[in-house]
Design a protein around this motif. Structure first.
Motif, PDB file in Angstrom:
ATOM      1  N   ILE A  66      81.535  23.566 -18.918  1.00 35.60           N
ATOM      2  CA  ILE A  66      81.814  24.934 -19.371  1.00 35.60           C
ATOM      3  C   ILE A  66      80.973  25.322 -20.576  1.00 35.60           C
ATOM      4  O   ILE A  66      80.589  26.488 -20.742  1.00 35.60           O
ATOM      5  N   ALA A  70      79.509  29.362 -21.369  1.00 35.57           N
ATOM      6  CA  ALA A  70      80.599  30.100 -22.016  1.00 35.57           C
ATOM      7  C   ALA A  70      80.160  31.450 -22.595  1.00 35.57           C
ATOM      8  O   ALA A  70      80.963  32.384 -22.689  1.00 35.57           O
ATOM      9  N   LEU A 136      90.203  30.434 -16.748  1.00 41.08           N
ATOM     10  CA  LEU A 136      89.097  30.723 -17.664  1.00 41.08           C
ATOM     11  C   LEU A 136      88.643  32.177 -17.558  1.00 41.08           C
ATOM     12  O   LEU A 136      87.666  32.571 -18.188  1.00 41.08           O
TER      13      LEU A 136
END
Length: 258
Positions: A66, A70, A136
């Protein structure tokens, strides 16, 4: 290769994703390495089956890295998904050499998407699978929304994606997501046993069968027509001549792979 290991023995290759401190998470470098490894093995006439597994006992692949995306923009996100599918997920699905996922431990997000892109899956009894991307604020981007629905059905796929829930190995087997569940210490040998059965058969015919099965899931393609064409093409191969001759002579075929 910094993030993967490749071993070859008796016409079977084992590709191990080797980032144990990151639970074998897929970053861009690992995707690139896997692309080159699968491409090279597919061209290797000695390799008749490929197994992909994660290092250690905790995870097959616990997801994507991630930290790499991001702060991406929408356009960068689209490029990330498109490039990943081109290099790895679609690439593996359409490989002529059979690829079996040995799912040892967590297969989440990109890890489950990699397992689903393989031609079939075997899980260890401690395996956990899921697509947690919505936690997310994003969706599965490496084919997860498509392949999960194809494998387990629309309703189950919707529930798994919307709830971001993990399922255990037995549930995955009941859903049709994996073919077998075995104890973790037996997983690799069990999968090697299946791979060994594959190596006894015509690699040319298997490649044609992969194309035909995949055609059924390709928009705008008539899978029956692909099957008919590939069936006919097999008659022009040395493998077909050897296979039919061996059958009539009541002996085991030794396929040249041509």
């Amino acid at each position: 290769m910094e993030n993967i290991l490749v071993e070859k023995l008796n016409q079977i290759a084992v590709v191990t994703i080797n980032r144990p401190t990151k639970l074998n998470a897929l970053n861009k470098a690992t995707i690139e390495e896997l692309h080159h490894a699968f491409g090279s093995l597919d061209k290797d006439a000695e390799v008749k089956a490929i197994i992909v597994i994660g290092s250690g006992e905790k995870a097959f692949v616990a997801g994507a890295d991630i930290s790499e995306f991001a702060d991406f923009s929408a356009e960068q996100g689209r490029t990330l998904a498109a490039k990943g599918q081109e290099l790895l997920f679609d690439f593996v699905q359409n490989l002529a050499t059979p690829v079996i996922a040995a799912v040892n431990g967590f297969a989440l997000g990109g890890g489950l998407e990699l397992a689903m892109s393989c031609h079939f899956r075997v899980a260890s009894s401690n395996a956990k699978m899921g697509l947690p991307e919505v936690t997310l604020g994003v969706i599965p981007g490496y084919g997860g929304t498509q392949r999960l629905a194809q494998l387990v059905g629309k309703g189950r796929a919707m529930e798994m994606i919307m709830t971001a829930s993990m399922i255990d190995a037995e549930t995955a087997k009941n859903y049709g997501l994996v073919n077998h569940v075995v104890p973790q210490d037996e997983l690799l040998e069990f999968v090697k046993g299946i791979a060994a059965k594959i190596t006894n058969n015509s690699s040319v015919a298997i490649a044609k069968a992969i194309q035909a099965v995949n055609a059924n899931y390709t928009d705008g393609v008539n899978g029956f027509e692909v099957e008919i064409a590939n069936f006919g093409a097999c008659f022009a191969t040395e493998d077909f001549k050897e296979g039919t001759t061996a059958f009539l002579e009541k002996r085991k075929a030794v396929f040249p792979g041509k």
